[in-house]
Scaffold this motif. Structure first.
Motif, mmCIF file in Angstrom:
data_model
loop_
_atom_site.group_PDB
_atom_site.id
_atom_site.type_symbol
_atom_site.label_atom_id
_atom_site.label_comp_id
_atom_site.label_asym_id
_atom_site.label_seq_id
_atom_site.Cartn_x
_atom_site.Cartn_y
_atom_site.Cartn_z
ATOM 1 N N LEU A 106 0.806 -1.224 0.000
ATOM 2 C CA LEU A 106 0.000 0.000 0.000
ATOM 3 C C LEU A 106 0.837 1.272 0.000
ATOM 4 O O LEU A 106 0.295 2.361 -0.079
ATOM 5 N N THR A 107 2.154 1.136 0.129
ATOM 6 C CA THR A 107 2.960 2.354 0.243
ATOM 7 C C THR A 107 3.747 2.668 -1.022
ATOM 8 O O THR A 107 4.371 3.715 -1.120
ATOM 9 N N GLY A 108 3.704 1.766 -2.006
ATOM 10 C CA GLY A 108 4.430 2.000 -3.259
ATOM 11 C C GLY A 108 3.694 2.962 -4.159
ATOM 12 O O GLY A 108 2.552 3.328 -3.909
ATOM 13 N N ALA A 109 4.375 3.370 -5.222
ATOM 14 C CA ALA A 109 3.741 4.276 -6.184
ATOM 15 C C ALA A 109 2.752 3.517 -7.067
ATOM 16 O O ALA A 109 1.828 4.080 -7.629
ATOM 17 N N GLU A 110 2.948 2.214 -7.192
ATOM 18 C CA GLU A 110 2.093 1.385 -8.042
ATOM 19 C C GLU A 110 0.957 0.760 -7.236
ATOM 20 O O GLU A 110 1.135 0.461 -6.056
ATOM 21 N N PRO A 151 -1.179 -2.275 -5.750
ATOM 22 C CA PRO A 151 -0.675 -3.595 -5.375
ATOM 23 C C PRO A 151 -0.993 -4.656 -6.425
ATOM 24 O O PRO A 151 -1.973 -4.555 -7.153
ATOM 25 N N LYS A 152 -0.161 -5.661 -6.512
ATOM 26 C CA LYS A 152 -0.421 -6.798 -7.398
ATOM 27 C C LYS A 152 -1.410 -7.713 -6.685
ATOM 28 O O LYS A 152 -1.125 -8.208 -5.598
ATOM 29 N N LEU A 153 -2.543 -7.915 -7.287
ATOM 30 C CA LEU A 153 -3.591 -8.705 -6.629
ATOM 31 C C LEU A 153 -4.028 -9.841 -7.530
ATOM 32 O O LEU A 153 -3.998 -9.737 -8.740
ATOM 33 N N ARG A 154 -4.446 -10.917 -6.899
ATOM 34 C CA ARG A 154 -5.190 -11.960 -7.614
ATOM 35 C C ARG A 154 -6.094 -12.569 -6.578
ATOM 36 O O ARG A 154 -5.610 -13.083 -5.580
ATOM 37 N N ALA A 155 -7.368 -12.522 -6.800
ATOM 38 C CA ALA A 155 -8.271 -13.007 -5.760
ATOM 39 C C ALA A 155 -9.027 -14.249 -6.183
ATOM 40 O O ALA A 155 -9.973 -14.665 -5.533
ATOM 41 N N THR A 156 -8.596 -14.832 -7.296
ATOM 42 C CA THR A 156 -9.344 -15.995 -7.779
ATOM 43 C C THR A 156 -9.062 -17.232 -6.931
ATOM 44 O O THR A 156 -9.749 -18.224 -7.040
ATOM 45 N N ASP A 157 -8.028 -17.163 -6.086
ATOM 46 C CA ASP A 157 -7.874 -18.253 -5.116
ATOM 47 C C ASP A 157 -8.102 -17.670 -3.719
ATOM 48 O O ASP A 157 -8.036 -16.464 -3.522
ATOM 49 N N VAL A 183 -9.886 -7.342 -13.864
ATOM 50 C CA VAL A 183 -8.553 -7.732 -14.322
ATOM 51 C C VAL A 183 -7.576 -7.776 -13.141
ATOM 52 O O VAL A 183 -6.801 -8.727 -12.995
ATOM 53 N N ALA A 184 -7.650 -6.773 -12.266
ATOM 54 C CA ALA A 184 -6.746 -6.728 -11.107
ATOM 55 C C ALA A 184 -6.925 -7.954 -10.216
ATOM 56 O O ALA A 184 -5.962 -8.480 -9.648
ATOM 57 N N LEU A 185 -8.167 -8.429 -10.105
ATOM 58 C CA LEU A 185 -8.434 -9.591 -9.235
ATOM 59 C C LEU A 185 -8.259 -10.923 -9.960
ATOM 60 O O LEU A 185 -8.496 -11.978 -9.397
ATOM 61 N N GLY A 186 -7.880 -10.849 -11.234
ATOM 62 C CA GLY A 186 -7.589 -12.091 -11.951
ATOM 63 C C GLY A 186 -8.800 -12.840 -12.468
ATOM 64 O O GLY A 186 -8.702 -13.996 -12.872
ATOM 65 N N VAL A 187 -9.977 -12.184 -12.448
ATOM 66 C CA VAL A 187 -11.178 -12.827 -12.991
ATOM 67 C C VAL A 187 -11.014 -12.987 -14.506
ATOM 68 O O VAL A 187 -11.409 -13.992 -15.096
ATOM 69 N N TYR A 188 -10.423 -11.946 -15.116
ATOM 70 C CA TYR A 188 -10.049 -12.017 -16.531
ATOM 71 C C TYR A 188 -8.581 -11.645 -16.635
ATOM 72 O O TYR A 188 -8.087 -10.823 -15.875
ATOM 73 N N GLU A 189 -7.924 -12.263 -17.600
ATOM 74 C CA GLU A 189 -6.472 -12.109 -17.738
ATOM 75 C C GLU A 189 -6.098 -10.686 -18.156
ATOM 76 O O GLU A 189 -5.191 -10.091 -17.613
ATOM 77 N N LYS A 190 -6.830 -10.133 -19.142
ATOM 78 C CA LYS A 190 -6.481 -8.797 -19.630
ATOM 79 C C LYS A 190 -7.752 -8.018 -19.968
ATOM 80 O O LYS A 190 -8.818 -8.620 -20.116
ATOM 81 N N PRO A 191 -7.630 -6.687 -20.054
ATOM 82 C CA PRO A 191 -8.827 -5.856 -20.244
ATOM 83 C C PRO A 191 -9.710 -6.298 -21.409
ATOM 84 O O PRO A 191 -10.941 -6.239 -21.314
ATOM 85 N N SER A 192 -9.088 -6.772 -22.499
ATOM 86 C CA SER A 192 -9.894 -7.149 -23.663
ATOM 87 C C SER A 192 -10.705 -8.429 -23.422
ATOM 88 O O SER A 192 -11.613 -8.746 -24.188
ATOM 89 N N ASP A 193 -10.376 -9.178 -22.348
ATOM 90 C CA ASP A 193 -11.120 -10.413 -22.038
ATOM 91 C C ASP A 193 -12.439 -10.165 -21.298
ATOM 92 O O ASP A 193 -13.290 -11.044 -21.238
ATOM 93 N N VAL A 194 -12.585 -8.998 -20.681
ATOM 94 C CA VAL A 194 -13.823 -8.705 -19.945
ATOM 95 C C VAL A 194 -14.964 -8.664 -20.971
ATOM 96 O O VAL A 194 -14.879 -7.934 -21.958
#
Length: 340
Positions: free
Chosen positions: A44-48, A50-56, A254-265
């Motif tokens: 939470l403290t970086g400029a970017e 966070p890297k998330l995946r919530a599918t598991d 996409v951030a939560l890994g439900v779809y791999e990339k924006p075009s997949d939504v």
């Protein structure tokens, strides 16, 4: 077609899927952490974002942990006021004319003197931010599906009691793989009987069946996310025919890994099936993008024309709990944007 590429931030729209803590500016989170001496997780403290995946399960747990860490920095009424005012300012900059912010007051109750004081502090903050910024703002009270359904009933009664103070709907959030929708049917019946919109989460981490449960068991007027309905043509027809709006949050998916990339939504699939959609930012603090970015994503990755983006904006307005005159003003603003 001329003028493709009008500024999406100028397009009048409504924002129907924004979580309370998740709406925070990253800089505000750092300020508040500093103020209270809270040690935030590095993510939470970086400029970017966070890297998330919530599918598991582990990924979802980590997402929740980051969310809870951020929430622990909201301790005083003035923190709540700041959060709400900044959320309103961000929305206005993105062309939003109406915002329904979603909150589970239970989470803030321990630090704000109890459930009722917490909700009143939140509603007061929304009221004054709305007055100060001119943005129409209301609140969705959301129950947590990880908690007991009786807690949800208590919240539903409370939400109904505050319907004249700015509560317009009742939601159900957290991990949709836990807790059946039908366990919460009484709570939603209480909310609907009290005149509130039914807007549970469904169809993000689990498939079409969870969207169907929202319709069958909770009589949903809107579905939080709902994108996985794209996997079931009959369900798509049902959503289109009943005019149930899906609050679609592409960057979050996409951030939560439900779809791999924006075009997949499957935005096109929903749009072409006639399912009303309201694009939402969900949790900008964690996903790194706000409301206008969602429209930009749809334009860039799905080839939506300005006329189609305008239709998405109209759908967001129609799906909102805004008074008729506010809807009309926003809808005519959409026409002006297109005519420009």
């Amino acid at each position: 077609m001329e003028h493709e590429g009008r500024d999406v931030r100028q397009l009048p729209k409504a924002h129907l899927h924004l979580h309370f803590t998740g709406s925070m500016r990253p800089t505000t989170l750092l300020d508040l952490a500093d103020k209270y001496g809270v040690r935030l997780p590095e993510a939470l403290t970086g400029a970017e974002p966070p890297k998330l995946r919530a599918t598991d399960e582990r990924g979802w747990f980590r997402f929740q942990r980051l969310y809870d860490a951020a929430r622990s920095c909201l301790r005083e009424p003035e923190d709540i006021q700041r959060l709400v005012r900044e959320a309103a300012e961000e929305d206005i900059a993105d062309g939003s004319g109406w915002l329904e912010i979603q909150v589970d007051p239970t989470s803030y109750a321990p630090r704000l003197g109890g459930l009722i004081p917490a909700l009143e502090i939140i509603l007061d903050a929304v009221d004054s931010a709305s007055r100060e910024t001119g943005l129409g703002m209301r609140v969705l009270v959301a129950a947590n599906r990880m908690k007991h359904p009786l807690d949800a009933r208590t919240l539903a009664r409370l939400a109904v009691r505050y319907a004249d103070r700015g509560v317009v709907g009742f939601g159900l959030s957290n991990d949709e793989r836990r807790g059946m929708a039908r366990d919460f049917d009484r709570a939603f019946a209480i909310a609907r009987e009290g005149g509130l919109l039914s807007a549970p989460h469904g169809g993000e981490l689990t498939g079409p069946s969870s969207v169907r449960d929202c319709l069958d068991d909770l009589d949903a007027h809107r579905v939080g996310h709902g994108v996985r309905a794209a996997e079931d043509p009959r369900l798509l027809r049902r959503l289109a025919e009943s005019g149930v709006t899906c609050e679609v949050c592409p960057a979050s998916n996409v951030a939560l890994g439900v779809y791999e990339k924006p075009s997949d939504v499957p935005l096109r699939t929903l749009f072409d099936a006639g399912v009303p959609m309201a694009l939402g930012a969900d949790d900008p603090l964690l996903f790194g993008s706000r409301l206008a970015d969602q429209y930009e994503l749809v334009r860039r990755h799905h080839g939506f024309t300005d006329a189609e983006l305008a239709e998405l904006a109209r759908q967001s307005v129609r799906g909102s709990a805004a008074p008729e005159e506010v809807k009309e003003k926003l809808l005519s603003g959409v026409e002006d944007w297109l005519a420009a």
